[in-house]
Design an enzyme around this catalytic site. Structure first.
Site, short mmCIF file in Angstrom:
data_model
loop_
_atom_site.label_atom_id
_atom_site.label_comp_id
_atom_site.label_asym_id
_atom_site.label_seq_id
_atom_site.Cartn_x
_atom_site.Cartn_y
_atom_site.Cartn_z
CD GLU A 152 81.63 137.75 55.52
OE1 GLU A 152 81.06 137.65 55.76
OE2 GLU A 152 82.93 138.21 55.52
CD GLN B 285 81.67 119.50 51.94
OE1 GLN B 285 81.53 118.80 52.77
NE2 GLN B 285 82.54 119.96 52.06
CG ASN C 269 90.08 120.13 65.30
OD1 ASN C 269 89.23 120.42 65.21
ND2 ASN C 269 90.19 120.91 66.74
CB SER D 22 85.79 112.90 52.10
OG SER D 22 85.95 114.28 52.49
C1 FAD Z 1 80.95 112.17 60.75
C2 FAD Z 1 81.65 113.06 59.19
C3 FAD Z 1 80.87 113.25 58.48
C4 FAD Z 1 81.28 114.23 56.98
N1 FAD Z 1 81.15 114.67 56.11
C5 FAD Z 1 81.32 114.94 54.75
C6 FAD Z 1 80.42 115.54 53.94
O1 FAD Z 1 79.25 115.89 54.11
N2 FAD Z 1 81.13 115.59 52.67
C7 FAD Z 1 82.44 115.45 52.19
O2 FAD Z 1 83.07 115.49 51.38
N3 FAD Z 1 83.51 114.71 53.95
C8 FAD Z 1 82.64 114.55 54.89
N4 FAD Z 1 83.58 113.98 56.16
C9 FAD Z 1 85.13 114.17 56.11
C10 FAD Z 1 85.74 114.55 56.69
O3 FAD Z 1 85.69 115.78 55.98
C11 FAD Z 1 87.34 113.99 56.58
O4 FAD Z 1 87.17 112.76 57.08
C12 FAD Z 1 88.25 114.36 56.85
O5 FAD Z 1 88.80 115.93 56.28
C13 FAD Z 1 89.53 113.43 57.74
O6 FAD Z 1 89.76 113.42 56.33
P1 FAD Z 1 90.30 111.53 56.61
O7 FAD Z 1 88.64 110.92 57.45
O8 FAD Z 1 90.93 110.88 55.23
O9 FAD Z 1 91.18 111.57 57.52
P2 FAD Z 1 92.85 111.71 56.99
O10 FAD Z 1 92.89 112.86 56.39
O11 FAD Z 1 92.94 110.08 56.83
O12 FAD Z 1 93.54 111.75 58.58
C14 FAD Z 1 93.95 110.93 59.71
C15 FAD Z 1 94.46 111.55 60.66
O13 FAD Z 1 95.57 112.50 60.24
C16 FAD Z 1 95.73 113.98 60.26
N5 FAD Z 1 96.38 114.44 59.30
C17 FAD Z 1 96.34 114.39 58.16
N6 FAD Z 1 97.38 114.59 57.77
C18 FAD Z 1 97.77 115.52 58.96
C19 FAD Z 1 98.88 116.95 58.49
N7 FAD Z 1 99.17 117.13 57.27
N8 FAD Z 1 99.04 117.49 59.67
C20 FAD Z 1 99.41 116.28 60.67
N9 FAD Z 1 98.39 115.70 60.78
C21 FAD Z 1 97.31 115.08 59.47
C22 FAD Z 1 94.50 114.04 60.97
O14 FAD Z 1 93.99 115.07 61.74
C23 FAD Z 1 93.62 112.74 61.29
O15 FAD Z 1 93.83 112.92 62.14
C24 FAD Z 1 82.91 113.66 57.19
C25 FAD Z 1 83.51 113.23 58.09
C26 FAD Z 1 82.91 112.52 59.50
C27 FAD Z 1 83.83 112.20 60.42
#
Ligand code: FAD
Lengths: 383, 367
Positions: free
Chosen positions: A245, A126, A369, A129
Site C-alpha cells: 500500500e 534500488q 504512466n 532497472s
Molecule cells: C529520474 C529517474 C529515476 C529512476 N530511479 C530508479 C531507481 O532508483 N531504481 C531503478 O531500478 N530504476 C529507476 N528508474 C528507472 C525507471 O523505473 C525506468 O525508467 C522505467 O521503468 C521505464 O523504463 P525505461 O526507461 O527503460 O523505458 P522503456 O521501458 O524502454 O519505455 C519507453 C517507452 O515505452 C513505453 N512502454 C513500454 N512498454 C510499454 C507497453 N507495454 N505498453 C505501452 N507503452 C509501453 C514506456 O511507457 C515509455 O514511454 C528511474 C528512472 C528515472 C527517469
C-alpha cells in the site's frame, strides 16, 4: 455521506502540523522552498529527526518502530509533511527494502538491517532497472552465480537514484537463466556498495543535475545470507512491493504547497498589461484547472482510502490511477511556474525551467504512466 | 497555389542541411556549446560563405534580397541541428532594423559587414517586468552633441556576449526610438540559457548611440521585425520538431521491451501519430507566418497571421517535446541524448517572442 475528517483525525492533524512547525529546521525548510539540491547529510538529518520522534516508519510493525497509526493517520502525516515542505524521506530503505525484509527476511536479517534503516545509519538505493530492462523488468540479465557460500554478481543496473550516496543496494538478479518462465529465475539480493567490483558512474539529466547513476558489477562477491526469501523467488518479493500500500503516490500535500506557492508567485509577476499575472484571466484559468484537478485527486484519494479502510483490501490498481493523476498535476505545476516567471529574470526563470525539465521524469519512473494504464486496463477493466 | 520551395530555396536548404549533417553533428555541437565562447567562428564563416548571412538583405549591400520564405528552409535545417550560432540575433533581428529603418549611410556601414560575416549584432529590447509587451520600454536616450546617450538596462539579450553592435530601444522626449550602440560601450553580464544559447543582461550608462530611423514611433518597426523573427523561429521549431518526431519514431522501432519493439504497442503508435499530426500542423502555420512576414495585406494582417502561427507552434512545441521524452523513457531524460536538447530548444521557442497566451490575446485584439 460525510467528506470531513473525524474529530480525532483533525486533532491528529493539528498535532502533526504543530510538531512539524517546531521541528523542521529552518535551513532545510529554506532549501526546499528554493528548490536547492539536498545533500546526503540534509536527507539523513531529517530522517534522524523523525526517527528520534518515532515517526520515520509509520507503517512498520510497532516492535520495529512503527507508530500503529491507521491508514488515514498515515495519509494525514504524509500530506502534512508535503504541506510543510520537509525534505523527502528516501523510500528505498524505509518503504521498499524495509517492508520486504519485514515480510520475507529471516530474523537475523531483520535484526541486522531494520534498526540501521530506521536510524538512518545505512543509505539504501534500488537496483532494479537495467539498460535493456525498464518497463519489462522481468527480462533483467544481471547474473548471480552461487559459488560456495557466496553469489558472484556480474552485470549492470541503471537509473539508480542516489546510488552515489548509498551504502547498500537491493537488487533483482538472475540466479537461473535456464527456466522458460523468465520470472522464475530471479532473486532478491542485498549488496554492500563497498564490495570490491562495484563501480558507480553518474548519469547527468537534462537539467544538468546528478541524481541517477549506472552501477556496474564485476565479479562482486555477495554472501548467501544476503539473499532475501528463497532463491528464484525474487519476483514474488518484487510483486509484493508493487502491491504494497502506497497511498501517497499522488503527492497531494506537496502539490498543494506548490500550488499555493505558484499563486503567490503569480501575484508578484506582471502580465503584459503590467497588472499581476494572477489577475490575468487566461493565466488564472489555466491555474484554476490545475487546482480543480488537484481537488478531484485529493477527494478521489480519500474515497479510495475510505474504501480500503472498510474493506481491508489492499488498494490494487487504484494506486495506478493516483500515480497517473498525481504526476500529471506535478508536471502541470512546474510548467505553469516556468510560464509565470518573467523570462527576463534569467536566473529565476532558468531555475524554474530546469525544474520543469526534471519533472518530466515523474511520468516515466516508478512504473511509467503507460504501464500504469496497462495495469488498470488489465486488472480493473479486464481487457 | 504552391507550397513548395522554388529550386533555389530547395538547393540552399539542401546544402545547409548537408553542411550541418557533416560539420555540425551532435558531438560537434556539444563541443561548441561547452566552449568558453559558446559559438564557432569556423561554422560562422562557413555560414556566411554559403551566403546565409546575406540572404535577407538587399543586393545593393551584397545580399540576395530574400525574405522570410527564403530563410524558412535554412531555419528548419538550423532547428534540426539545434544550431546555437548567433544567426537569429544578427540576421533575423539586429541587422533587420538597419535594413528596414536605417539611413543609406548606416546601411552602407553595417550591412556589407553583416553579409560578409564580419559583424555580429543583437537586439537589446526586453526590460524587467515587461513580459512580452513590446511597447514597455524605460531605458532613456538623451541628446548629447550630435549623437545620443543611452542609459538603462536590458535583459536576456540573445547573442549579447557575441555581438559587435546592438540595436537598442529607448525612450526620448518624442517616444520610443532605436539606436545603434557599440558593444564596447556596454556592460554585459553573460550567461548560457536553458537551450545552450548565449545571452546576457546589457547595461548602458550614458552609452554613445546613433539614432536609427525617425525619433519616436519605433514601435511599428519593432513589431515588424519581431514578427519577422517570430516567423523565423516558427520555421526553426518545425525543424526541431521534425528531429524530435523522427528520432522518436526510430526509437520506437529499435527499442525492445517484452521481446518486441515498443513501436508495436498500439498505445504508443497513436501517440507518435499525434506527434506527426502536430508537426504537419505546425509546418503549415510556419509557411503562413513566413509568407505573411514577406507579403502581408497590411500590418494587422501580418500580426494576426503570425500570432496565429505562434499559438499553434507554441502548443505543438510543448506537445511534441513532451511526448518525445516520454516515449524515450529514462533515456529521454539524459543530457547525452540529443532529444533532450531538442526538448529544451522547443521549450524556449514556445515562449520566445511571446507564449501562446500572449499571442491569443494579441490575436483576439486584432479581431
Ligand atoms: C529520474 C529517474 C529515476 C529512476 N530511479 C530508479 C531507481 O532508483 N531504481 C531503478 O531500478 N530504476 C529507476 N528508474 C528507472 C525507471 O523505473 C525506468 O525508467 C522505467 O521503468 C521505464 O523504463 P525505461 O526507461 O527503460 O523505458 P522503456 O521501458 O524502454 O519505455 C519507453 C517507452 O515505452 C513505453 N512502454 C513500454 N512498454 C510499454 C507497453 N507495454 N505498453 C505501452 N507503452 C509501453 C514506456 O511507457 C515509455 O514511454 C528511474 C528512472 C528515472 C527517469
Amino acid at each position: 455521506m460525510d467528506l470531513n475528517y473525524s474529530q480525532e483525525e483533525s486533532t491528529f492533524r493539528d498535532e502533526v502540523r504543530g510538531w512539524l512547525k517546531a521541528n523542521l529546521p529552518q535551513d532545510l525548510r529554506d532549501k526546499i522552498a528554493t528548490y536547492d539540491e539536498l545533500s546526503r547529510e540534509d536527507l539523513l538529518r531529517w530522517h534522524r529527526i523523525l526517527a528520534k520522534q518515532g515517526w520515520v516508519a509509520p507503517a512498520w510493525p510497532k516492535e520495529w518502530g512503527g507508530t500503529s497509526w491507521n491508514m488515514v493517520q498515515r495519509y494525514i502525516f504524509e500530506e502534512e509533511c508535503g504541506l510543510a515542505g520537509t525534505p523527502p524521506l528516501i523510500p528505498f530503505g524505509l518503504s521498499m527494502c524495509g517492508p520486504v525484509i519485514l515480510r520475507f527476511g529471516t530474523d537475523a536479517q531483520k535484526k541486522r538491517f531494520l534498526p540501521r534503516i530506521y536510524q538512518g545509519e545505512d543509505f539504501w538505493c534500488q537496483g532494479y532497472s537495467e539498460p535493456g530492462s525498464g518497463s519489462d523488468l522481468a527480462s533483467l540479465k544481471t547474473k548471480a552465480e552461487r559459488k560456495g557460500d557466496h553469489y558472484i554478481v556480474n552485470g549492470q543496473k541503471t537509473w539508480t537514484t542516489l546510488g552515489h550516496f548509498a551504502d547498500w543496494i537491493f537488487c533483482l538478479v538472475r540466479t537461473d537463466s535456464s527456466l522458460s518462465k523468465r520470472q522464475e529465475g530471479i532473486s532478491f539480493l542485498l549488496i554492500d556498495m563497498k564490495t570490491p567490483g562495484i563501480t558507480v558512474r553518474p548519469l547527468i539529466l537534462m537539467d544538468g543535475g546528478h541524481e541517477v547513476n549506472e552501477v556496474f558489477f564485476d565479479d562482486v562477491k555477495v554472501p548467501v545470507e544476503n539473499l532475501v526469501f528463497e532463491e528464484g523467488k525474487g519476483w514474488t518479493v518484487a510483486k509484493y512491493l508493487l502491491g504494497h500500500e502506497r497511498m501517497n503516490t499522488g503527492r497531494i500535500g506537496t502539490s498543494k504547497r506548490e500550488l499555493a506557492k505558484l499563486k503567490e508567485f503569480a501575484g508578484r509577476q506582471k502580465g503584459d498589461d503590467g497588472r499581476p499575472l494572477f489577475a490575468d484571466a487566461r493565466f488564472r484559468d489555466k491555474l484554476t484547472r490545475v487546482e480543480v484537478e488537484l481537488m478531484a485527486l485529493e477527494i478521489t484519494n480519500l474515497r479510495f482510502l475510505d474504501q480500503m479502510r472498510r474493506s481491508g483490501q489492499p488498494p490494487g490498481a487504484d494506486v495506478s490511477m493516483l500515480k497517473i493523476k498525481g504526476t500529471e498535476i506535478q508536471q502541470a505545476l512546474t510548467e505553469l511556474s516556468m510560464q509565470a516567471a518573467d523570462s527576463s529574470a534569467q536566473e529565476e526563470f532558468t531555475g524554474l525551467a530546469k525544474r520543469y525539465c526534471n519533472f518530466r521524469k515523474t511520468t516515466i519512473y516508478a512504473g511509467s504512466n503507460e504501464i500504469q494504464r496497462n495495469i488498470i486496463s488489465k486488472m480493473t477493466l479486464g481487457l | 497555389m504552391n507550397f513548395d520551395y522554388n529550386e533555389e530555396q530547395q538547393l540552399l536548404a539542401d546544402s545547409v542541411r548537408r553542411f550541418l549533417a557533416k560539420g555540425y553533428d551532435f558531438e560537434a555541437r556539444r563541443k561548441i556549446v561547452a566552449s568558453k565562447e559558446g559559438w564557432s567562428p569556423a561554422v560562422w564563416s562557413t555560414i556566411s560563405e554559403m551566403g546565409l548571412t546575406g540572404l535577407p538583405f538587399s543586393p545593393d549591400y551584397g545580399g540576395f534580397g530574400g525574405g522570410a520564405v527564403d530563410l524558412m528552409g535554412v531555419m528548419e535545417a538550423a532547428g534540426e541541428a539545434l544550431l546555437v550560432e548567433p544567426y537569429l540575433a544578427t540576421v533575423g533581428l539586429g541587422a533587420q532594423f538597419v535594413s528596414r529603418a536605417g539611413s543609406d549611410a548606416q546601411k552602407k556601414a553595417i550591412l556589407p559587414a553583416v553579409v560578409e560575416g564580419k559583424l555580429k549584432m543583437a537586439f537589446a529590447h526586453t526590460e524587467k517586468g515587461a513580459r512580452y509587451n513590446l511597447a514597455k520600454v524605460d531605458v532613456q536616450a538623451k541628446r548629447a552633441g550630435a549623437g545620443w546617450e543611452i542609459s538603462g538596462e536590458k535583459f536576456v539579450v540573445l547573442g549579447a556576449p557575441v555581438a559587435d553592435k546592438f540595436v537598442v530601444s529607448a525612450k526620448t522626449d518624442k517616444g520610443l526610438s532605436l539606436f545603434l550602440v557599440d558593444s564596447k560601450n556596454t556592460k554585459i553580464k553573460p550567461y548560457v540559457t536553458l537551450d545552450k544559447q548565449r545571452a546576457g543582461d546589457v547595461g548602458f550608462s550614458k552609452a554613445q548611440g546613433e539614432l536609427i530611423g525617425p525619433e519616436g514611433g519605433a514601435l511599428a518597426v519593432i513589431e515588424e521585425v519581431v514578427d519577422f523573427a517570430t516567423a523565423l523561429i516558427c520555421a526553426e521549431a518545425v525543424g526541431a520538431m521534425k528531429f524530435a518526431c523522427d528520432t522518436t519514431l526510430e526509437y520506437l522501432k529499435t527499442r525492445k521491451q517484452f521481446g518486441v519493439p515498443i513501436g508495436t504497442f498500439q498505445a504508443l503508435q497513436h501517440r507518435i501519430v499525434d506527434m506527426y499530426v502536430s508537426y504537419e500542423q505546425a509546418k503549415s502555420m510556419a509557411c503562413l507566418a513566413a509568407s505573411k512576414a514577406d507579403s502581408p495585406v497590411d500590418a494587422g494582417d501580418r500580426a494576426r497571421s503570425i500570432s496565429a502561427a505562434k499559438i499553434k507552434i507554441a502548443d505543438n512545441c510543448r506537445h511534441i517535446s513532451q511526448e518525445a521524452i516520454q516515449l524515450h523513457g529514462g533515456m529521454g531524460m539524459t543530457d547525452e541524448m540529443k532529444v533532450s536538447h531538442s526538448f529544451r530548444r522547443l521549450t524556449m521557442i514556445a515562449q520566445q517572442f511571446g507564449d501562446a497566451e500572449h499571442h491569443l490575446a494579441r490575436f483576439a485584439r486584432l479581431g
